[in-house]
Design a protein around this motif. Sequence first.
Motif, PDB file in Angstrom:
ATOM      1  N   LEU A  85       0.938  -1.285  -0.215  1.00 44.90           N
ATOM      2  CA  LEU A  85      -0.115   0.098   0.027  1.00 44.90           C
ATOM      3  C   LEU A  85       0.925   1.196   0.096  1.00 44.90           C
ATOM      4  O   LEU A  85       0.696   2.012  -0.637  1.00 44.90           O
ATOM      5  N   PRO A  86       1.864   1.500   0.811  1.00 50.18           N
ATOM      6  CA  PRO A  86       2.484   2.782   0.639  1.00 50.18           C
ATOM      7  C   PRO A  86       3.238   2.921  -0.433  1.00 50.18           C
ATOM      8  O   PRO A  86       3.050   4.206  -0.803  1.00 50.18           O
ATOM      9  N   ALA A  87       3.541   2.049  -1.310  1.00 54.02           N
ATOM     10  CA  ALA A  87       4.385   2.453  -2.640  1.00 54.02           C
ATOM     11  C   ALA A  87       3.340   2.419  -3.854  1.00 54.02           C
ATOM     12  O   ALA A  87       3.679   2.807  -4.849  1.00 54.02           O
ATOM     13  N   HIS A  88       1.931   1.976  -3.640  1.00 53.97           N
ATOM     14  CA  HIS A  88       1.002   1.684  -4.636  1.00 53.97           C
ATOM     15  C   HIS A  88       0.416   2.978  -5.175  1.00 53.97           C
ATOM     16  O   HIS A  88      -0.064   3.714  -4.234  1.00 53.97           O
ATOM     17  N   PRO A  89       0.179   3.290  -6.361  1.00 56.93           N
ATOM     18  CA  PRO A  89      -0.248   4.298  -6.779  1.00 56.93           C
ATOM     19  C   PRO A  89      -1.898   4.562  -6.391  1.00 56.93           C
ATOM     20  O   PRO A  89      -2.684   3.550  -6.724  1.00 56.93           O
ATOM     21  N   ALA A  90      -2.417   5.652  -5.929  1.00 52.65           N
ATOM     22  CA  ALA A  90      -3.716   5.776  -5.521  1.00 52.65           C
ATOM     23  C   ALA A  90      -4.853   5.503  -6.599  1.00 52.65           C
ATOM     24  O   ALA A  90      -5.806   4.881  -6.413  1.00 52.65           O
ATOM     25  N   ARG A  91      -4.524   5.826  -7.904  1.00 56.88           N
ATOM     26  CA  ARG A  91      -5.188   5.759  -9.037  1.00 56.88           C
ATOM     27  C   ARG A  91      -5.461   4.074  -9.285  1.00 56.88           C
ATOM     28  O   ARG A  91      -6.256   3.571 -10.139  1.00 56.88           O
TER      29      ARG A  91
END
Length: 111
Positions: A85-91
């Motif tokens: 989650l911390p490195a995953h793009p929000a889109r």
Amino acid sequence: MAGAMDYLLKRWAAFTRFLADGRVCLSNNAAERALRGIAVGRRNWTFAGSDAGGRRAAALYTLIETAKLNAVDPRAWLADVLARLPAHPARRIDELLPWNWTPPQHSQSAA
């Protein structure tokens, strides 16, 4: 009896939906089984800390039960999602939802 018949007739399309789509179950037993653990522990849930804590707990239970319904191990899914989650793009957050999630591929190195 008239009240029950009136209730049914006003919802006839929803009541007969299972006839057109074999995936729809006539009963809600699966949903009730999924909620049984929460109902058994409801006395403990009064100590969520606040209304916001209760809403967060409800959201988490929803995600865990959704993972189970999609034949995904909830522990593996949650551990992987929290790590990514911390490195995953929000889109692209929908890729992490249980029905889209794919377990990480661990490559085995030669010894």
